[in-house]
Design a protein around this motif. Structure first.
Motif, PDB file in Angstrom:
ATOM      1  N   LYS A 193       0.957  -1.279   0.070  1.00 58.08           N
ATOM      2  CA  LYS A 193      -0.049  -0.170   0.051  1.00 58.08           C
ATOM      3  C   LYS A 193       0.911   1.211   0.090  1.00 58.08           C
ATOM      4  N   PHE A 194       2.072   0.987   0.307  1.00 55.31           N
ATOM      5  CA  PHE A 194       2.804   2.334   0.676  1.00 55.31           C
ATOM      6  C   PHE A 194       3.564   2.514  -0.816  1.00 55.31           C
ATOM      7  N   ARG A 195       3.359   3.796  -1.204  1.00 54.29           N
ATOM      8  CA  ARG A 195       3.840   4.547  -2.349  1.00 54.29           C
ATOM      9  C   ARG A 195       4.868   5.519  -1.895  1.00 54.29           C
ATOM     10  N   ALA A 196       6.097   5.699  -2.729  1.00 50.91           N
ATOM     11  CA  ALA A 196       6.968   6.649  -2.345  1.00 50.91           C
ATOM     12  C   ALA A 196       6.309   8.183  -2.417  1.00 50.91           C
ATOM     13  N   GLY A 197       5.270   8.292  -3.138  1.00 51.02           N
ATOM     14  CA  GLY A 197       4.557   9.434  -3.479  1.00 51.02           C
ATOM     15  C   GLY A 197       3.721   9.975  -2.327  1.00 51.02           C
ATOM     16  N   ASP A 198       3.430   9.060  -1.629  1.00 48.47           N
ATOM     17  CA  ASP A 198       2.707   9.070   0.029  1.00 48.47           C
ATOM     18  C   ASP A 198       3.584  10.232   0.884  1.00 48.47           C
ATOM     19  N   LEU A 199       4.693  10.126   0.809  1.00 53.41           N
ATOM     20  CA  LEU A 199       5.597  10.994   1.733  1.00 53.41           C
ATOM     21  C   LEU A 199       5.641  12.483   1.298  1.00 53.41           C
ATOM     22  N   ASP A 200       5.497  12.592  -0.163  1.00 51.68           N
ATOM     23  CA  ASP A 200       5.302  13.980  -0.916  1.00 51.68           C
ATOM     24  C   ASP A 200       4.081  14.707  -0.319  1.00 51.68           C
TER      25      ASP A 200
END
Ligand code: AMP
Ligand code: MG
Length: 269
Positions: A193-200
């Motif tokens: 479920k984790f996408r790097a974009g989630d941090l942005d």
């Protein structure tokens, strides 16, 4: 004031997200009582949905929005667990691609709206076009600003034509999001479920909050109200959404069709 009034954004008013506590436990005194109450609501939902489906003249659209990890998937899983899959649809909205980009932004939403007798759940929705689009700078401000009016009219039309529209913002705290994103990183079953974009997106927390604040104020209407549901506690979040959905269906009061004439006199051999 009842729970639904408390959660509802009164038309023409600001949701004041900063003054609503994401950590609040609503709907029951404690988790144990909350889970019991949810069980009853889930059962009631099954009965009401069966009538809606049999009646086949009206429909319900549930719009779910919220920050990453607010619990959109979990809410769907636990609230709709007793609903007959025949007559229920979940539609997830990702960034538009292919043919979607060749149309206006409401085209894909309209196409996925419920048929008569159905409940459709939008896991994200056309609201991304005034929230994500705004925060990520995907359109000029004059473009997304005029969309509030389009959306109000679109939802008015749906309502006039027999679709009850209810919209839920899952209100999560920044701290709880951190804990949930960490859990996604650490738990192999959740990592997908984790996408790097989630941090942005997390870095733009305040911008997303501001965009939701405006979107909810502009589009909470008598015919398609927004509800802000505290979402730091899963059990309370699920319970509140179930309460809203059951109330929406009770208000519609779907009726089973009249049986065929003469059916009482029939015997089956
Ligand atoms: P998820 O719901 O976590 O699978 O993520 C879906 C992603 O698609 C989110 O980051 C949304 O912001 C994004 N998304 C959905 N609809 C739109 C849209 N109309 N424009 C831009 N991004 C979108
Ligand atoms: Mg995500």
């Amino acid at each position: 004031m009842g729970l639904l009034d408390e959660l509802r954004v009164a038309p023409g008013t600001a949701p004041e997200l900063g003054r609503r506590d994401p950590d609040a436990r609503v709907g029951a005194a404690d988790k144990h009582a909350g889970l019991r109450r949810l069980e009853g609501l889930v059962e009631r939902l099954g009965v009401l949905h069966n009538r809606l489906y049999a009646e086949a003249t009206r429909s319900v659209l549930v719009v779910l929005q919220g920050m990453d990890a607010a619990g959109k998937d979990g809410t769907i899983r636990s609230v709709l667990t007793g609903v007959n899959p025949q007559g229920c649809r979940v539609e997830s909205f990702k960034a538009p691609s292919g043919k979607e980009l060749l149309h206006d932004y409401l085209w894909r939403a309209h196409k996925l709206c419920p048929e008569r007798g159905e409940i459709a759940i939008f896991n994200r929705s056309h609201y991304e076009d005034v929230v994500a689009v705004r925060v990520r700078g995907l359109a000029d401000s004059d473009v997304w600003r005029r969309r509030y009016e389009h959306i109000r009219s679109f939802e008015r039309m749906l309502t006039d034509e027999g679709t009850a529209v209810m919209k839920v913002f899952l209100h999560l705290s920044r701290d709880e999001q951190r804990a949930r994103l960490l859990e996604r990183l650490e738990n192999p079953e959740k990592r997908w479920k984790f996408r790097a974009g989630d941090l942005d997106d997390r870095a733009r927390w305040d911008d997303f909050t501001a965009a939701y604040e405006d979107a909810l104020r502009e589009t909470s209407t008598e015919w398609a109200p927004w509800y802000v549901v505290p979402s730091d506690h899963n059990w309370s979040r699920n319970l509140a959404v179930a309460e809203i959905l059951v109330a929406t269906l009770e208000r519609l009061d779907p009726r089973l069709p009249e049986p065929d004439p003469g059916i009482e006199a029939m015997s089956i051999t």
